[in-house]
Scaffold this motif. Structure first.
Motif, short mmCIF file in Angstrom:
data_model
loop_
_atom_site.label_atom_id
_atom_site.label_comp_id
_atom_site.label_asym_id
_atom_site.label_seq_id
_atom_site.Cartn_x
_atom_site.Cartn_y
_atom_site.Cartn_z
N MET A 53 0.80 -1.11 0.01
CA MET A 53 -0.06 -0.08 -0.03
C MET A 53 0.76 1.10 0.03
N ASP A 54 0.25 2.17 -0.83
CA ASP A 54 1.35 3.58 -0.78
C ASP A 54 1.22 4.46 0.41
N ILE A 55 2.17 5.11 0.66
CA ILE A 55 1.84 6.07 1.68
C ILE A 55 0.88 7.30 1.25
N SER A 56 0.58 7.62 0.25
CA SER A 56 -0.16 8.54 -0.24
C SER A 56 -1.53 8.41 0.50
N ASN A 57 -1.85 7.03 1.06
CA ASN A 57 -3.17 7.00 1.66
C ASN A 57 -3.14 7.83 2.86
N ASN A 58 -2.18 7.97 3.62
CA ASN A 58 -2.13 8.81 4.71
C ASN A 58 -2.64 10.22 4.47
N SER A 59 -2.24 10.67 3.44
CA SER A 59 -3.16 11.91 3.28
C SER A 59 -4.69 11.94 3.05
N ASN A 60 -5.12 10.79 2.55
CA ASN A 60 -6.58 10.55 2.21
C ASN A 60 -7.09 10.31 3.85
N ILE A 61 -6.47 9.83 4.77
CA ILE A 61 -7.06 9.63 6.12
C ILE A 61 -6.87 11.04 6.65
N SER A 62 -5.87 11.76 6.44
CA SER A 62 -5.65 13.17 7.29
C SER A 62 -7.15 13.96 6.61
N GLY A 63 -7.34 13.79 5.23
CA GLY A 63 -8.24 14.42 5.13
C GLY A 63 -9.71 14.35 5.32
N ALA A 64 -9.95 12.84 5.79
CA ALA A 64 -11.26 12.45 6.25
C ALA A 64 -11.19 12.93 7.71
N PHE A 65 -10.16 13.06 8.49
CA PHE A 65 -10.09 13.45 9.70
C PHE A 65 -10.64 14.95 9.88
N ALA A 66 -9.93 15.69 8.83
CA ALA A 66 -10.21 17.07 8.79
C ALA A 66 -11.56 17.40 8.13
N SER A 67 -11.92 16.82 7.34
CA SER A 67 -13.36 16.81 6.80
C SER A 67 -14.63 16.66 8.13
N GLY A 68 -14.13 15.69 8.60
CA GLY A 68 -15.18 14.95 9.85
C GLY A 68 -15.08 16.02 11.05
N LEU A 69 -13.93 16.45 11.35
CA LEU A 69 -13.85 17.74 12.32
C LEU A 69 -14.32 18.76 11.90
N GLN A 70 -14.17 19.35 10.76
CA GLN A 70 -14.77 20.54 10.24
C GLN A 70 -16.31 20.41 10.23
N GLY A 71 -16.95 19.38 9.96
CA GLY A 71 -18.36 18.91 9.80
C GLY A 71 -19.05 19.15 11.24
N VAL A 72 -18.26 18.62 12.18
CA VAL A 72 -18.61 18.57 13.57
C VAL A 72 -18.75 20.12 13.90
N GLN A 73 -17.60 20.79 13.68
CA GLN A 73 -17.47 22.34 14.11
C GLN A 73 -18.73 23.18 13.36
N ARG A 74 -18.96 22.87 11.92
CA ARG A 74 -20.02 23.52 11.56
C ARG A 74 -21.22 23.28 12.05
N GLY A 75 -21.55 21.86 12.35
CA GLY A 75 -22.79 21.57 13.00
C GLY A 75 -23.01 22.23 14.39
N SER A 76 -21.84 22.25 14.99
CA SER A 76 -22.02 22.89 16.38
C SER A 76 -22.29 24.42 16.34
N GLU A 77 -21.73 24.93 15.52
CA GLU A 77 -21.98 26.30 15.28
C GLU A 77 -23.38 26.61 14.77
N GLN A 78 -24.03 25.83 14.14
CA GLN A 78 -25.42 25.82 13.26
C GLN A 78 -26.33 25.59 14.79
N ILE A 79 -25.87 24.37 15.55
CA ILE A 79 -26.69 24.45 16.85
C ILE A 79 -26.71 25.42 17.91
N THR A 80 -25.71 25.94 17.93
CA THR A 80 -25.52 27.22 18.83
C THR A 80 -26.23 28.28 18.47
N GLN A 81 -26.21 28.86 16.98
CA GLN A 81 -27.02 29.71 16.53
C GLN A 81 -28.58 29.58 16.53
N ALA A 82 -29.09 28.32 16.29
CA ALA A 82 -30.47 28.04 16.10
C ALA A 82 -30.97 28.06 17.61
#
Length: 87
Positions: A1-30
């Protein structure tokens, strides 16, 4: 397996964290909008707050956080599998 999969996993973590933050902000505003329904409208916001829209935004934010948490869970499981396989 190529080490480039590391960036895909990092991207998944970043995307998930960003989604949690956006949802949390939306919940707070509502939540703030719902809590302040009976107060005077803020300057520049003469339309006020619609209870239905705020409740929908609250639920949408909660579902967004839940979906993003699942993304983080899958990324974590994938990273664990990779570590078990290649370490």
């Amino acid at each position: 397996m190529d080490i480039s999969n590391n960036s895909n996993i990092s991207g998944a973590f970043a995307s998930g964290l960003q989604g949690v933050q956006r949802g949390s902000e939306q919940i707070t505003q509502a939540s703030n909008d719902i809590a302040n329904l009976n107060s005077e409208p803020a300057q520049g916001n003469s339309a006020g707050v619609n209870l239905t829209d705020s409740v929908v935004n609250l639920k949408t934010g909660a579902l967004g956080v839940e979906a993003s948490a699942k993304v983080l869970d899958v990324a974590n499981d994938t990273l664990g599998t990779l570590l078990d396989t290649f370490a």
